[in-house]
Design an enzyme around this catalytic site. Structure first.
Site, PDB file in Angstrom:
ATOM      1  N   CYS A  75      12.325 -81.669  25.027  1.00  0.00           N
ATOM      2  CA  CYS A  75      13.377 -82.387  24.708  1.00  0.00           C
ATOM      3  C   CYS A  75      13.556 -82.930  23.410  1.00  0.00           C
ATOM      4  CB  CYS A  75      13.742 -83.558  25.946  1.00  0.00           C
ATOM      5  SG  CYS A  75      15.214 -84.393  25.588  1.00  0.00           S
ATOM      6  N   CYS A  78      13.487 -87.168  23.633  1.00  0.00           N
ATOM      7  CA  CYS A  78      12.309 -87.906  24.067  1.00  0.00           C
ATOM      8  C   CYS A  78      11.005 -87.075  24.024  1.00  0.00           C
ATOM      9  CB  CYS A  78      12.745 -88.249  25.328  1.00  0.00           C
ATOM     10  SG  CYS A  78      12.650 -87.101  26.816  1.00  0.00           S
ATOM     11  N   CYS A 147      20.521 -71.604  30.654  1.00  0.00           N
ATOM     12  CA  CYS A 147      21.149 -71.335  29.467  1.00  0.00           C
ATOM     13  C   CYS A 147      21.258 -72.706  28.645  1.00  0.00           C
ATOM     14  CB  CYS A 147      22.768 -70.946  29.716  1.00  0.00           C
ATOM     15  SG  CYS A 147      23.394 -70.335  28.022  1.00  0.00           S
TER      16      CYS A 147
END
Length: 160
Positions: A75, A78, A147
């Site tokens: 991510c 984070c 996606c």
């Protein structure tokens, strides 16, 4: 007669929009939580638009779409590990696509943003929007296509 019918329809309309039929979605508490101002300090404008406002980057603009290296996609907000490169495939859609996430790290939600229900994918650690899931992925594996907006991800190559 028209006035009575009109009054009846108006009464019916207001009775159908009572508070009893409205459900307020409880917001989930995430391990990583920041204010909008704090997110704006640590994310680029495009990252903020996609990750925090559930936007979508233009297709074929992310260098991660064609990345063939071994490693882990995390991510961008984070740094939680979300996808392994071995589960990435070329969907031809213009966005990085995976047939599955790292177990427990991606949350499924429902998104009605374009008028009908879609499965939204979010980071389970910070709640950032990643993309959507569809049922047109590789049938020999999961049949799913995650996606994902490339700007929502950072890539960490496998150490040799």
């Amino acid at each position: 007669m028209r006035k009575i019918l009109g009054l009846l329809l108006i009464t019916l309309f207001f009775s159908c929009s009572s508070n009893a039929q409205k459900t307020e979605k409880k917001s989930k508490k995430y391990k990583v939580s920041k204010s909008e101002a704090e997110w704006k300090k640590v994310l680029s404008k495009e990252e903020f638009y996609v990750l925090r406002e559930a936007g979508t980057e233009r297709p074929f603009t992310s260098p991660l779409n064609n990345n063939k290296k071994e490693g882990v996609y995390v991510c961008a907000a984070c740094k939680t590990a979300l996808y392994e490169s071995k589960h990435k495939f070329d969907s031809g859609t213009g966005w990085p696509s995976f047939d599955r996430a790292i177990n427990g790290n991606v949350e499924l939600d429902v998104d009605y943003k374009i008028g009908y229900a879609r499965t939204e994918l979010k980071c389970n650690t910070c709640g950032s929007h990643l993309g959507h899931s569809f049922d047109d992925g590789p049938q020999e594996t999961t049949g799913k296509r995650h996606c994902i907006n490339g700007v929502a991800l950072d890539f960490i190559p496998k150490e040799k």
